[in-house]
Design a protein around this motif. Structure first.
Motif, PDB file in Angstrom:
ATOM      1  N   THR A   1       0.826  -1.210   0.000  1.00 10.95           N
ATOM      2  CA  THR A   1       0.000   0.000   0.000  1.00 10.95           C
ATOM      3  C   THR A   1       0.858   1.256   0.000  1.00 10.95           C
ATOM      4  OG1 THR A   1      -1.763  -1.157   1.179  1.00 10.95           O
ATOM      5  CG2 THR A   1      -1.810   1.254   1.228  1.00 10.95           C
TER       6      THR A   1
ATOM      7  N   ARG B   1       2.421   1.528  -3.505  1.00 14.78           N
ATOM      8  CA  ARG B   1       1.426   1.723  -4.551  1.00 14.78           C
ATOM      9  C   ARG B   1       0.998   3.185  -4.657  1.00 14.78           C
ATOM     10  NH1 ARG B   1      -3.815  -1.598  -3.508  1.00 14.78           N
ATOM     11  NH2 ARG B   1      -2.176  -3.141  -3.138  1.00 14.78           N
ATOM     12  N   PHE B   2       0.884   3.837  -3.509  1.00 14.88           N
ATOM     13  CA  PHE B   2       0.413   5.224  -3.508  1.00 14.88           C
ATOM     14  C   PHE B   2       1.532   6.224  -3.244  1.00 14.88           C
ATOM     15  CE2 PHE B   2      -3.360   2.684  -2.382  1.00 14.88           C
ATOM     16  CZ  PHE B   2      -4.226   3.117  -3.380  1.00 14.88           C
TER      17      PHE B   2
ATOM     18  N   PRO C   1       3.338   8.178  -5.211  1.00 14.66           N
ATOM     19  CA  PRO C   1       3.145   9.520  -5.778  1.00 14.66           C
ATOM     20  C   PRO C   1       2.129  10.359  -5.000  1.00 14.66           C
ATOM     21  CG  PRO C   1       3.169   7.865  -7.526  1.00 14.66           C
ATOM     22  CD  PRO C   1       3.108   7.124  -6.222  1.00 14.66           C
ATOM     23  N   VAL C   2       1.079   9.700  -4.485  1.00 17.50           N
ATOM     24  CA  VAL C   2       0.066  10.416  -3.694  1.00 17.50           C
ATOM     25  C   VAL C   2       0.690  10.962  -2.413  1.00 17.50           C
ATOM     26  CG1 VAL C   2      -2.129  10.213  -2.466  1.00 17.50           C
ATOM     27  CG2 VAL C   2      -1.784   9.014  -4.649  1.00 17.50           C
ATOM     28  N   TRP C   3       1.487  10.104  -1.730  1.00 15.72           N
ATOM     29  CA  TRP C   3       2.126  10.548  -0.483  1.00 15.72           C
ATOM     30  C   TRP C   3       3.083  11.714  -0.762  1.00 15.72           C
ATOM     31  CZ3 TRP C   3      -1.475   8.242   1.437  1.00 15.72           C
ATOM     32  CH2 TRP C   3      -1.668   6.866   1.480  1.00 15.72           C
TER      33      TRP C   3
ATOM     34  N   ILE D   1       2.959  13.943  -3.230  1.00 17.29           N
ATOM     35  CA  ILE D   1       2.178  15.156  -3.517  1.00 17.29           C
ATOM     36  C   ILE D   1       1.592  15.735  -2.222  1.00 17.29           C
ATOM     37  CG2 ILE D   1       0.095  16.017  -4.649  1.00 17.29           C
ATOM     38  CD1 ILE D   1       0.685  14.030  -6.915  1.00 17.29           C
ATOM     39  N   ALA D   2       1.094  14.850  -1.350  1.00 18.16           N
ATOM     40  CA  ALA D   2       0.549  15.316  -0.073  1.00 18.16           C
ATOM     41  C   ALA D   2       1.635  15.972   0.775  1.00 18.16           C
ATOM     42  CB  ALA D   2      -0.076  14.137   0.685  1.00 18.16           C
TER      43      ALA D   2
ATOM     44  N   LEU E   1       8.820  11.574  -7.518  1.00 22.75           N
ATOM     45  CA  LEU E   1       7.448  11.822  -7.963  1.00 22.75           C
ATOM     46  C   LEU E   1       7.257  11.329  -9.401  1.00 22.75           C
ATOM     47  CD1 LEU E   1       4.665  13.210  -7.526  1.00 22.75           C
ATOM     48  CD2 LEU E   1       5.703  15.305  -8.411  1.00 22.75           C
TER      49      LEU E   1
ATOM     50  N   PRO F   1       5.618   6.310 -11.001  1.00 26.30           N
ATOM     51  CA  PRO F   1       4.645   5.921 -12.034  1.00 26.30           C
ATOM     52  C   PRO F   1       5.300   5.490 -13.335  1.00 26.30           C
ATOM     53  CG  PRO F   1       4.602   8.295 -11.678  1.00 26.30           C
ATOM     54  CD  PRO F   1       5.438   7.718 -10.594  1.00 26.30           C
TER      55      PRO F   1
END
Length: 363
Positions: free
Chosen positions: A23, A26-27, A29-31, A33-34, A338, A342
Protein backbone atom coordinates in the motif's frame (compact mmCIF):
# COMPACT_ATOMS: atom_id res chain seq x y z
CA UNK A 1 6.91 -28.54 -14.91
CA UNK A 2 3.30 -29.69 -15.14
CA UNK A 3 0.72 -27.65 -17.04
CA UNK A 4 -1.06 -26.78 -13.79
CA UNK A 5 2.11 -25.50 -12.10
CA UNK A 6 3.13 -23.65 -15.24
CA UNK A 7 -0.24 -21.88 -15.41
CA UNK A 8 0.01 -20.96 -11.73
CA UNK A 9 3.44 -19.39 -12.20
CA UNK A 10 2.26 -17.49 -15.27
CA UNK A 11 -0.87 -16.25 -13.47
CA UNK A 12 1.25 -15.00 -10.57
CA UNK A 13 3.65 -13.23 -12.91
CA UNK A 14 0.81 -11.63 -14.85
CA UNK A 15 -1.09 -10.44 -11.74
CA UNK A 16 -1.79 -6.70 -11.92
CA UNK A 17 1.45 -4.96 -11.02
CA UNK A 18 -0.13 -2.40 -8.70
CA UNK A 19 -1.82 -5.16 -6.69
CA UNK A 20 1.57 -6.70 -5.99
CA UNK A 21 2.95 -3.45 -4.58
CA UNK A 22 2.52 -2.71 -0.89
CA UNK A 23 0.00 0.00 0.00
CA UNK A 24 2.82 2.39 0.84
CA UNK A 25 4.62 1.82 -2.47
CA UNK A 26 1.43 1.72 -4.55
CA UNK A 27 0.41 5.22 -3.51
CA UNK A 28 3.90 6.72 -3.28
CA UNK A 29 3.15 9.52 -5.78
CA UNK A 30 0.07 10.42 -3.69
CA UNK A 31 2.13 10.55 -0.48
CA UNK A 32 4.77 12.70 -2.18
CA UNK A 33 2.18 15.16 -3.52
CA UNK A 34 0.55 15.32 -0.07
CA UNK A 35 3.95 15.97 1.55
CA UNK A 36 4.60 18.75 -0.96
CA UNK A 37 1.23 20.35 -0.14
CA UNK A 38 1.81 20.07 3.60
CA UNK A 39 5.25 21.61 3.22
CA UNK A 40 3.85 24.57 1.27
CA UNK A 41 1.20 25.14 3.95
CA UNK A 42 3.76 24.99 6.77
CA UNK A 43 6.05 27.40 4.94
CA UNK A 44 3.26 29.96 4.78
CA UNK A 45 1.93 29.32 8.30
CA UNK A 46 5.26 29.35 10.19
CA UNK A 47 7.42 32.43 9.52
CA UNK A 48 11.11 32.01 10.33
CA UNK A 49 11.04 28.24 9.84
CA UNK A 50 14.36 28.26 7.99
CA UNK A 51 16.10 30.04 10.89
CA UNK A 52 14.70 27.53 13.36
CA UNK A 53 15.89 24.57 11.30
CA UNK A 54 19.39 26.03 10.90
CA UNK A 55 20.08 26.43 14.65
CA UNK A 56 21.71 22.99 14.93
CA UNK A 57 23.61 21.68 11.93
CA UNK A 58 25.49 18.54 10.86
CA UNK A 59 28.13 20.01 8.58
CA UNK A 60 26.08 22.40 6.45
CA UNK A 61 22.78 20.51 6.88
CA UNK A 62 20.31 21.25 9.66
CA UNK A 63 19.97 18.45 12.20
CA UNK A 64 16.27 17.63 11.52
CA UNK A 65 16.94 17.27 7.80
CA UNK A 66 20.12 15.27 8.41
CA UNK A 67 18.13 12.83 10.56
CA UNK A 68 15.47 12.56 7.85
CA UNK A 69 18.09 11.83 5.21
CA UNK A 70 19.82 9.15 7.30
CA UNK A 71 16.51 7.49 8.21
CA UNK A 72 15.59 7.52 4.53
CA UNK A 73 18.83 5.77 3.48
CA UNK A 74 19.24 3.15 6.23
CA UNK A 75 16.43 0.69 5.33
CA UNK A 76 17.45 0.86 1.68
CA UNK A 77 20.97 -0.31 2.51
CA UNK A 78 19.79 -2.89 5.02
CA UNK A 79 18.11 -4.69 2.08
CA UNK A 80 21.35 -5.24 0.16
CA UNK A 81 22.73 -8.79 0.16
CA UNK A 82 26.37 -7.90 0.65
CA UNK A 83 27.53 -11.51 0.58
CA UNK A 84 26.42 -11.73 -3.07
CA UNK A 85 29.39 -9.58 -4.09
CA UNK A 86 31.47 -12.75 -4.18
CA UNK A 87 29.46 -13.99 -7.17
CA UNK A 88 29.81 -10.93 -9.39
CA UNK A 89 32.12 -12.68 -11.86
CA UNK A 90 29.54 -15.36 -12.69
CA UNK A 91 28.15 -13.40 -15.64
CA UNK A 92 30.90 -11.17 -17.01
CA UNK A 93 28.69 -9.83 -19.82
CA UNK A 94 26.03 -8.62 -17.43
CA UNK A 95 28.58 -7.18 -14.99
CA UNK A 96 30.45 -5.27 -17.70
CA UNK A 97 27.23 -4.03 -19.34
CA UNK A 98 25.82 -2.84 -16.00
CA UNK A 99 28.99 -0.96 -15.03
CA UNK A 100 29.13 0.80 -18.42
CA UNK A 101 25.41 1.64 -18.37
CA UNK A 102 25.41 2.87 -14.76
CA UNK A 103 28.71 4.66 -14.46
CA UNK A 104 29.54 5.77 -18.01
CA UNK A 105 26.37 6.08 -20.09
CA UNK A 106 23.78 6.98 -17.41
CA UNK A 107 25.51 10.12 -16.05
CA UNK A 108 26.38 11.22 -19.60
CA UNK A 109 22.77 10.85 -20.79
CA UNK A 110 21.42 12.84 -17.85
CA UNK A 111 24.08 15.52 -18.35
CA UNK A 112 23.12 15.90 -22.02
CA UNK A 113 19.36 15.97 -21.33
CA UNK A 114 19.74 18.48 -18.51
CA UNK A 115 21.72 20.87 -20.70
CA UNK A 116 19.43 20.41 -23.71
CA UNK A 117 16.14 20.86 -21.83
CA UNK A 118 17.11 23.26 -19.03
CA UNK A 119 19.59 25.65 -20.66
CA UNK A 120 18.14 28.63 -18.75
CA UNK A 121 17.71 26.93 -15.35
CA UNK A 122 21.24 26.19 -14.10
CA UNK A 123 20.31 25.21 -10.54
CA UNK A 124 17.75 22.60 -11.65
CA UNK A 125 20.15 21.45 -14.34
CA UNK A 126 22.89 20.86 -11.78
CA UNK A 127 20.41 19.02 -9.56
CA UNK A 128 19.53 16.65 -12.40
CA UNK A 129 23.23 16.01 -13.11
CA UNK A 130 23.58 14.95 -9.47
CA UNK A 131 20.53 12.68 -9.88
CA UNK A 132 22.23 11.06 -12.88
CA UNK A 133 25.27 10.26 -10.76
CA UNK A 134 23.25 8.62 -7.97
CA UNK A 135 22.70 5.11 -9.28
CA UNK A 136 19.79 2.99 -8.09
CA UNK A 137 20.47 0.81 -5.05
CA UNK A 138 17.08 -0.20 -3.67
CA UNK A 139 13.93 0.47 -5.69
CA UNK A 140 15.37 -1.64 -8.50
CA UNK A 141 14.64 -4.67 -6.31
CA UNK A 142 10.94 -3.79 -6.30
CA UNK A 143 10.64 -3.12 -10.04
CA UNK A 144 12.75 -6.18 -10.84
CA UNK A 145 10.53 -8.47 -8.76
CA UNK A 146 7.35 -7.08 -10.29
CA UNK A 147 8.71 -7.66 -13.79
CA UNK A 148 9.86 -11.23 -12.90
CA UNK A 149 13.55 -10.40 -13.27
CA UNK A 150 16.52 -12.24 -11.77
CA UNK A 151 16.39 -11.47 -8.04
CA UNK A 152 19.92 -12.64 -7.22
CA UNK A 153 21.42 -10.72 -10.15
CA UNK A 154 19.55 -7.60 -9.00
CA UNK A 155 20.95 -8.01 -5.48
CA UNK A 156 24.46 -8.25 -6.92
CA UNK A 157 24.06 -5.11 -9.03
CA UNK A 158 22.63 -3.22 -6.04
CA UNK A 159 25.64 -4.24 -3.95
CA UNK A 160 28.04 -3.14 -6.69
CA UNK A 161 26.32 0.23 -7.06
CA UNK A 162 26.47 0.76 -3.30
CA UNK A 163 30.24 0.28 -3.27
CA UNK A 164 30.80 2.27 -6.47
CA UNK A 165 28.93 5.26 -5.08
CA UNK A 166 31.27 5.47 -2.11
CA UNK A 167 34.32 5.24 -4.38
CA UNK A 168 33.35 7.13 -7.52
CA UNK A 169 30.54 9.61 -6.78
CA UNK A 170 32.69 12.55 -5.68
CA UNK A 171 35.15 12.28 -8.58
CA UNK A 172 32.37 11.92 -11.17
CA UNK A 173 30.44 14.80 -9.60
CA UNK A 174 33.46 17.07 -9.88
CA UNK A 175 34.01 15.96 -13.49
CA UNK A 176 30.41 16.58 -14.63
CA UNK A 177 29.86 19.78 -12.64
CA UNK A 178 33.23 21.47 -13.05
CA UNK A 179 35.56 19.85 -15.58
CA UNK A 180 33.29 18.80 -18.47
CA UNK A 181 31.34 22.11 -18.74
CA UNK A 182 34.72 23.86 -18.97
CA UNK A 183 35.96 21.53 -21.69
CA UNK A 184 32.76 22.07 -23.68
CA UNK A 185 32.83 25.84 -23.04
CA UNK A 186 29.36 25.68 -21.50
CA UNK A 187 28.17 28.55 -19.29
CA UNK A 188 27.82 27.42 -15.70
CA UNK A 189 26.26 28.93 -12.59
CA UNK A 190 28.02 32.14 -11.64
CA UNK A 191 30.36 31.48 -8.75
CA UNK A 192 29.76 27.73 -8.71
CA UNK A 193 32.63 26.10 -6.89
CA UNK A 194 32.09 22.41 -6.23
CA UNK A 195 35.00 20.65 -4.58
CA UNK A 196 35.66 16.93 -4.64
CA UNK A 197 35.80 17.00 -0.84
CA UNK A 198 32.45 18.78 -0.59
CA UNK A 199 30.80 16.03 -2.63
CA UNK A 200 32.75 13.27 -0.90
CA UNK A 201 31.79 14.56 2.55
CA UNK A 202 28.08 14.43 1.73
CA UNK A 203 28.43 10.91 0.28
CA UNK A 204 30.46 9.67 3.27
CA UNK A 205 27.95 11.06 5.77
CA UNK A 206 24.64 10.31 4.06
CA UNK A 207 25.67 7.07 2.31
CA UNK A 208 28.60 5.88 4.40
CA UNK A 209 26.85 5.98 7.79
CA UNK A 210 23.66 4.16 6.68
CA UNK A 211 25.77 1.77 4.57
CA UNK A 212 27.72 0.69 7.66
CA UNK A 213 24.49 0.51 9.68
CA UNK A 214 22.75 -1.51 6.97
CA UNK A 215 25.70 -3.89 6.63
CA UNK A 216 25.87 -4.47 10.40
CA UNK A 217 22.10 -4.92 10.63
CA UNK A 218 22.11 -7.62 7.94
CA UNK A 219 25.25 -9.34 9.24
CA UNK A 220 24.09 -9.44 12.86
CA UNK A 221 20.45 -10.14 12.02
CA UNK A 222 21.19 -13.02 9.65
CA UNK A 223 23.82 -14.36 12.02
CA UNK A 224 21.37 -14.48 14.89
CA UNK A 225 18.10 -15.50 13.18
CA UNK A 226 18.92 -16.52 9.61
CA UNK A 227 18.18 -14.96 6.21
CA UNK A 228 14.56 -16.06 6.02
CA UNK A 229 13.70 -14.35 9.32
CA UNK A 230 15.70 -11.27 8.38
CA UNK A 231 14.03 -10.76 5.00
CA UNK A 232 10.49 -11.84 5.89
CA UNK A 233 10.22 -10.50 9.44
CA UNK A 234 12.74 -7.73 10.12
CA UNK A 235 12.97 -5.95 6.75
CA UNK A 236 9.18 -5.41 6.48
CA UNK A 237 9.31 -3.71 9.88
CA UNK A 238 12.15 -1.30 9.16
CA UNK A 239 11.43 -0.82 5.43
CA UNK A 240 8.65 1.82 5.78
CA UNK A 241 11.08 4.09 7.64
CA UNK A 242 12.69 4.93 4.27
CA UNK A 243 9.40 6.35 3.01
CA UNK A 244 8.78 8.24 6.24
CA UNK A 245 12.25 9.78 6.04
CA UNK A 246 11.68 10.73 2.41
CA UNK A 247 8.29 12.31 3.13
CA UNK A 248 9.64 14.21 6.13
CA UNK A 249 12.49 15.58 4.00
CA UNK A 250 10.05 16.60 1.25
CA UNK A 251 7.80 18.40 3.75
CA UNK A 252 10.75 20.42 5.04
CA UNK A 253 12.12 21.16 1.57
CA UNK A 254 8.79 22.43 0.29
CA UNK A 255 8.20 24.42 3.45
CA UNK A 256 11.46 26.24 2.79
CA UNK A 257 10.98 26.47 -0.99
CA UNK A 258 7.30 27.44 -0.93
CA UNK A 259 7.85 30.99 -2.18
CA UNK A 260 9.91 29.86 -5.19
CA UNK A 261 7.52 27.04 -6.07
CA UNK A 262 4.31 29.07 -5.88
CA UNK A 263 5.84 31.86 -7.95
CA UNK A 264 7.20 29.44 -10.60
CA UNK A 265 4.84 26.43 -10.73
CA UNK A 266 5.95 25.43 -14.24
CA UNK A 267 9.45 24.71 -12.96
CA UNK A 268 8.36 21.32 -11.61
CA UNK A 269 7.00 20.39 -15.04
CA UNK A 270 10.21 21.45 -16.73
CA UNK A 271 12.27 19.36 -14.31
CA UNK A 272 10.03 16.38 -15.09
CA UNK A 273 10.66 16.46 -18.86
CA UNK A 274 14.36 15.45 -18.86
CA UNK A 275 13.59 12.84 -16.20
CA UNK A 276 10.92 11.25 -18.41
CA UNK A 277 13.28 11.23 -21.39
CA UNK A 278 16.05 9.76 -19.24
CA UNK A 279 13.96 6.85 -17.94
CA UNK A 280 12.74 5.98 -21.43
CA UNK A 281 16.16 6.14 -23.09
CA UNK A 282 18.02 4.23 -20.38
CA UNK A 283 15.43 1.49 -19.90
CA UNK A 284 14.69 0.79 -23.58
CA UNK A 285 18.35 1.00 -24.57
CA UNK A 286 19.44 -1.29 -21.73
CA UNK A 287 16.71 -3.84 -22.41
CA UNK A 288 17.59 -4.23 -26.06
CA UNK A 289 21.30 -4.26 -25.25
CA UNK A 290 20.69 -7.21 -22.94
CA UNK A 291 18.69 -8.95 -25.63
CA UNK A 292 21.43 -8.30 -28.19
CA UNK A 293 23.99 -9.81 -25.82
CA UNK A 294 21.90 -12.98 -25.66
CA UNK A 295 20.82 -12.66 -22.02
CA UNK A 296 17.72 -14.35 -20.68
CA UNK A 297 14.58 -12.29 -20.13
CA UNK A 298 15.19 -12.33 -16.39
CA UNK A 299 18.70 -10.88 -16.63
CA UNK A 300 17.81 -8.50 -19.44
CA UNK A 301 15.02 -7.06 -17.30
CA UNK A 302 17.30 -6.76 -14.29
CA UNK A 303 19.91 -4.96 -16.39
CA UNK A 304 17.29 -2.50 -17.69
CA UNK A 305 15.81 -1.56 -14.32
CA UNK A 306 19.23 -1.27 -12.66
CA UNK A 307 20.32 1.16 -15.40
CA UNK A 308 17.11 3.24 -15.47
CA UNK A 309 16.55 3.74 -11.74
CA UNK A 310 18.27 6.32 -9.58
CA UNK A 311 19.08 6.75 -5.92
CA UNK A 312 17.08 9.92 -5.31
CA UNK A 313 17.68 9.69 -1.58
CA UNK A 314 21.42 10.17 -2.12
CA UNK A 315 20.87 12.86 -4.77
CA UNK A 316 18.69 14.85 -2.35
CA UNK A 317 21.22 14.41 0.46
CA UNK A 318 24.16 15.56 -1.70
CA UNK A 319 22.22 18.52 -3.13
CA UNK A 320 21.27 19.69 0.36
CA UNK A 321 24.76 19.11 1.75
CA UNK A 322 26.56 20.97 -1.05
CA UNK A 323 24.05 23.62 -2.19
CA UNK A 324 21.69 24.04 0.76
CA UNK A 325 18.17 23.04 1.67
CA UNK A 326 16.50 25.92 -0.22
CA UNK A 327 18.49 25.37 -3.42
CA UNK A 328 17.06 24.57 -6.83
CA UNK A 329 19.38 21.57 -6.89
CA UNK A 330 17.57 20.09 -3.88
CA UNK A 331 14.17 20.75 -5.47
CA UNK A 332 15.24 18.90 -8.64
CA UNK A 333 16.13 15.88 -6.52
CA UNK A 334 12.76 15.95 -4.77
CA UNK A 335 10.84 15.96 -8.06
CA UNK A 336 12.69 12.76 -9.04
CA UNK A 337 10.75 10.14 -7.06
CA UNK A 338 7.45 11.82 -7.96
CA UNK A 339 8.23 11.03 -11.62
CA UNK A 340 10.15 7.79 -11.17
CA UNK A 341 7.48 5.73 -9.44
CA UNK A 342 4.65 5.92 -12.03
CA UNK A 343 7.09 5.74 -14.96
CA UNK A 344 8.88 2.62 -13.73
CA UNK A 345 5.59 0.94 -12.81
CA UNK A 346 4.56 1.54 -16.43
CA UNK A 347 7.87 0.06 -17.58
CA UNK A 348 7.13 -3.08 -15.57
CA UNK A 349 4.08 -3.58 -17.80
CA UNK A 350 6.26 -2.91 -20.86
CA UNK A 351 8.75 -5.54 -19.69
CA UNK A 352 6.02 -8.15 -19.25
CA UNK A 353 4.68 -7.36 -22.73
CA UNK A 354 8.16 -7.63 -24.26
CA UNK A 355 8.63 -11.00 -22.56
CA UNK A 356 5.75 -12.44 -24.58
CA UNK A 357 7.02 -10.81 -27.76
CA UNK A 358 10.72 -11.69 -27.58
CA UNK A 359 10.95 -14.50 -25.00
CA UNK A 360 7.94 -16.74 -25.72
CA UNK A 361 9.44 -19.74 -23.90
CA UNK A 362 9.57 -19.09 -20.13
CA UNK A 363 12.90 -19.76 -18.40
Amino acid sequence: MSDTVHETVEASAEAPVLQRLSTLDRFLPVWIIAAMGLGLLLGRAIPGLDDALAKVEVGSVSLPIAIGLLVMMYPVLAKVRYDELGHVTADKRMLAASIVLNWVLGPAVMFALAWLMLPDLPAYRTGLVIVGLARCIAMVLIWNDLACGDREAAAILVAINSVFQIIAFAALGYFYLQVLPGWLHLPEIAGLDVSVWGLAKSVLVFLGIPLVAGFLTRTLGEGAKGRDWYETRLLPRIGPAALYGLLFTIVVLFALQGHTITNQPLDVARIALPLLAYFALMWVGSFFLGKRLGMTYERTTTLAFAAAGNNFELAIAVAIGVFGVTSGQALAGVVGPLIEVPVLVALVYVALWLRHRYYPTPA
